[in-house]
Design a protein around this motif. Structure first.
Motif, PDB file in Angstrom:
ATOM      1  N   ALA A 294     -59.635 123.506  44.008  1.00 23.44           N
ATOM      2  CA  ALA A 294     -60.568 122.378  43.917  1.00 23.44           C
ATOM      3  C   ALA A 294     -60.935 121.956  45.330  1.00 23.44           C
ATOM      4  O   ALA A 294     -60.212 122.247  46.287  1.00 23.44           O
ATOM      5  CB  ALA A 294     -59.937 121.192  43.177  1.00 23.44           C
TER       6      ALA A 294
ATOM      7  N   PRO B 217     -60.544 125.175  47.868  1.00 25.92           N
ATOM      8  CA  PRO B 217     -61.729 125.416  47.043  1.00 25.92           C
ATOM      9  C   PRO B 217     -62.043 126.883  46.799  1.00 25.92           C
ATOM     10  O   PRO B 217     -62.763 127.204  45.845  1.00 25.92           O
ATOM     11  CB  PRO B 217     -62.851 124.745  47.842  1.00 25.92           C
TER      12      PRO B 217
ATOM     13  N   ALA C 282     -62.768 116.449  44.587  1.00 28.79           N
ATOM     14  CA  ALA C 282     -62.736 116.600  43.126  1.00 28.79           C
ATOM     15  C   ALA C 282     -61.324 116.761  42.574  1.00 28.79           C
ATOM     16  O   ALA C 282     -61.124 116.641  41.361  1.00 28.79           O
ATOM     17  CB  ALA C 282     -63.580 117.814  42.715  1.00 28.79           C
ATOM     18  N   TRP C 283     -60.367 117.014  43.420  1.00 27.73           N
ATOM     19  CA  TRP C 283     -58.991 117.271  42.988  1.00 27.73           C
ATOM     20  C   TRP C 283     -58.388 116.041  42.317  1.00 27.73           C
ATOM     21  O   TRP C 283     -58.577 114.913  42.766  1.00 27.73           O
ATOM     22  CB  TRP C 283     -58.152 117.675  44.197  1.00 27.73           C
TER      23      TRP C 283
END
Length: 275
Positions: free
Chosen positions: A101, A83, A105-106
């Protein structure tokens, strides 16, 4: 153990926004982080890869790529998810493919992996959703391995550090913690990781592994590592200087060096199913 939230075995209790700021605070000096932080036991890497269906590894929260490079050295192809763009940039410069990410959320697309690892990063991931997502991207018989170090400097170093931290940052939620905490506390945290993996019903029975080892530190080496830890990355320069001065004086009283007792813990499980 010094106040090192990135090594804590449980998700932080802070507000989600504060937690995210802490999670992305380590990139403030990515080069120092990479140079000062220790590698992982070779036996851990070998055990993760033993029986693996292949050599494609996903590194969740890869940081500067410390663990990833060990898996690359073991002939694996590694993709990092990180991140913090600063950490990702450093890792890319060292030859690691990284996508910026959070793991939640990836977007993996149709990519699949033979192992998903998280080196001192899983406490920033939702433990149930993260385990389910790891299962989604693992090939059958692929392994999820969550691991990290427990730092146990001698009391002569840990206690002056803790006292200085309380003095300069009394309002920090990390102040006032015991200077040293039993390794059983961290083993209990990794047991919770294992329990969350089990709850997904997507893996075989989780296991917990433990590797004990030692490393010697000079005064300069330890003072280089301390600013990379979560309890110190967000302090003002004057606060940090006071803590380092107190810790350095403590190490000087021991003759300028000390031996660190490390324990590397892991919670791990193999993806169930044949497809």
């Amino acid at each position: 153990m010094p106040i090192v939230p990135r090594e804590k075995p449980e998700p932080p209790a802070a507000h989600p926004g504060e937690s995210q700021r802490m999670a992305t605070s380590f990139g403030i000096d990515a080069q120092r982080y990479d140079q000062a932080r220790p590698d992982y036991p070779d036996a851990l890497v070998a055990r993760i890869l033993a029986g693996s269906p292949g050599s494609d590894v996903l590194d969740v929260g890869c940081g500067t790529g410390i663990a990833a490079r060990q898996f690359q050295a073991a002939a694996c192809t590694v993709l990092g998810v990180e991140p913090d763009a600063r950490m990702a940039e450093f890792a890319r410069a060292r030859g690691l493919r990284v996508e910026v990410a959070t793991f939640e959320a990836w977007e993996p697309g149709d990519r699949m992996f033979d192992a998903v690892i998280a080196a001192q990063s899983w406490h920033w991931v939702d433990p149930v959703a993260g385990a389910a997502k790891a299962a989604r991207v693992l090939r059958p018989r692929g392994r999820l391995a969550i691991f990290g170090h427990v730092y146990e400097p001698p009391a002569e170093v840990a206690e002056p550090f803790a006292a200085a931290y309380l003095r300069v940052a009394p309002d920090s939620p990390l102040s006032g913690q015991p200077a040293r905490r039993p390794v059983e506390l961290y083993e209990a945290g990794y047991q919770k990781f294992a329990d969350r993996i089990r709850e997904t019903e997507l893996f075989g029975d989780p296991e917990q592994w433990r590797f004990d080892w030692q490393q010697s530190y000079t005064r300069d080496q330890w003072l280089e590592l301390l600013p990379t830890t979560g309890g110190l990355t967000r302090l003002r320069p004057d606060q940090l200087a006071e803590i380092l001065d107190a810790t350095g004086n403590a190490i000087d009283s021991l003759g300028g060096s000390f031996t660190m007792d490390y324990t590397t813990l892991a919670a791990t499980a193999v993806r169930a199913g044949t497809c």
